[in-house]
Design a protein around this motif. Structure first.
Motif, mmCIF file in Angstrom:
data_model
loop_
_atom_site.group_PDB
_atom_site.id
_atom_site.type_symbol
_atom_site.label_atom_id
_atom_site.label_comp_id
_atom_site.label_asym_id
_atom_site.label_seq_id
_atom_site.Cartn_x
_atom_site.Cartn_y
_atom_site.Cartn_z
ATOM 1 N N GLU A 62 0.849 -1.200 0.000
ATOM 2 C CA GLU A 62 0.000 0.000 0.000
ATOM 3 C C GLU A 62 0.876 1.238 0.000
ATOM 4 O O GLU A 62 1.882 1.296 0.710
ATOM 5 N N VAL A 63 0.464 2.214 -0.815
ATOM 6 C CA VAL A 63 1.063 3.548 -0.754
ATOM 7 C C VAL A 63 -0.018 4.476 -0.232
ATOM 8 O O VAL A 63 -1.090 4.594 -0.841
ATOM 9 N N MET A 64 0.229 5.132 0.891
ATOM 10 C CA MET A 64 -0.796 5.991 1.477
ATOM 11 C C MET A 64 -0.763 7.379 0.835
ATOM 12 O O MET A 64 0.228 7.776 0.227
ATOM 13 N N PHE A 113 4.763 4.027 2.905
ATOM 14 C CA PHE A 113 4.766 2.833 2.060
ATOM 15 C C PHE A 113 4.744 1.593 2.962
ATOM 16 O O PHE A 113 5.625 1.432 3.810
#
Lengths: 261, 261
Positions: A62-64, A113
């Motif tokens: 996941e990339v926030m 990340f």
């Protein structure tokens, strides 16, 4: 093992309250744990590109969004600034401190990340009755610098760091197959056998982690390791970066088996 | 089919010389063809993040360095500004022209994205003796807007666009399995059967491409389509963008089978 049967949400709450500050290995059995890298936006493109070009060493879960603290995809009610038991803060590539939360450091230009971790495939190996030596010997997995270059991306470059697990010869094809089925958590091995071929001189002296026993009927098997992006990141001496402290991971609501798809 | 037995390099040279300006379907049998999106650097992070969050609709094969025209990973001696037979130039989301090369538009802040294409898995389906109707009927694959939202990333959002292939009931599990094994070219279907469930009202009236026959012993199977990122891109009305013209792809030196790993 402590907290093995707790839900990820329960454990994250205890971590948030400061009641757990220990490594997370073995907690919330069956659920994926993730490595964390937090960078200012100006470095995020290069880092995401590094991950895209080196997906086995740096599998992004996941990339926030910029400045966002709440995890969106990998967990419900997960605050990235408080829900890991220990963080490391780096300035210009130097470790400046370890903290149990990073609220006071938070900036609106931070991008977080979450990166896949070998804990997930180790659980699958154990399910398949394949030995995982460092778990047997209750120490950290041995990790080594290699001579295999990463694909460069912007300011980030470096060699692949690998983790090693000795596997009985008879189990090697199954170990390859089991881990190849989990590309979001490093996937198949990068090398099997002769350590010197990938630049490892002393198998009994890992660069990180602990040495483990290799038995006569076993061969060392090497997987790309999540330390790779951290090493590439630090080598570039970014003005500011935060990571999880080794072994102190973010526990997600996603089961390891879900990472097969 | 013309140029089927040519090497990718031979065909790229002919395209570069302006001797081929036609769609590339069927050329260089066995080799992967790629969709192209070129954006200024300022939009590249959001686009790469959109791809990371929507990997099935937008499977990135290569992200080129800023200003770089020569493909690094997917081909040797491939010039992204001359080696596709036809390009489309967009300004603020409007198509302003089609060109057989884009040298005169080239800017040092351009970043080129090569994106996996369903041609690759269609070849695998045919190898497995699974019918591909639009190839049989010699028309374009039918594509549809769905009600399935993409994961938003920065300025990019939109719904998933799907391509549809009618598959005989008996072959559906194999068709799923074959394509699931190729995640870099869209992977497994996103939906099987009842088009209305994903917001498609008229299966005989695709939003893009051509309608195809669905026989009595067949069910419509829907895959995420590379038009998805293009639609999301155009909806955001970027000041400047270049893509391949539909069907006029970049032919890589990478074989379709290599995209399984």
């Amino acid at each position: 093992m402590e907290y093995r049967t707790y839900s990820p949400l329960e454990v994250r709450r205890l971590i948030r309250k400061g009641e757990i500050t220990t490594p997370t290995a073995g907690m919330c059995g069956g659920y994926a744990q993730a490595n964390l890298v937090i960078l200012p936006k100006e470095l995020a493109y290069d880092f995401l590109l590094f991950a895209q070009r080196n997906p086995k060493a740096c599998p992004i879960l996941e990339v926030m969004d910029e400045g966002e603290r709440m995890v969106r995809y990998m967990a419900g009610d997960g605050d990235i600034a408080t829900d890991l038991p220990k963080y490391r803060v780096y300035e210009y590539g130097e470790l400046t401190g370890e903290y149990t939360d990073i609220e006071k450091f938070w900036r609106p230009d931070f991008i977080s990340f979450l990166i896949g971790c070998s804990f997930s495939f180790e659980e699958e190996l154990l399910e398949a009755n394949i030995t995982v030596r460092h778990i047997e010997e209750q120490c950290n997995v041995p990790m080594y610098m290699t001579n295999i270059p990463c694909e460069k991306a912007g300011i980030f470059s470096g060699n692949v760091v690998v983790s090693m697990r000795p596997i009985p010869f008879k189990d090697v094809p199954r170990a390859v197959s089991v881990t190849a089925g989990m590309p979001k958590v490093h996937g198949a091995p990068i090398h099997i056998g002769s350590p010197e071929v990938i630049g490892i001189k002393r198998i009994d002296r890992p660069d990180f982690g602990d040495p483990v026993t290799i038995k006569e009927d076993e061969i060392p098997v090497f997987w790309p390791c999540g330390v790779t992006p951290q090493a590439a990141l630090m080598a570039s001496r970014p003005p500011f970066a935060i990571t999880h402290a080794p072994g102190h991971m973010f526990i997600t609501d996603v089961k390891n088996v879900e990472l097969k798809f």
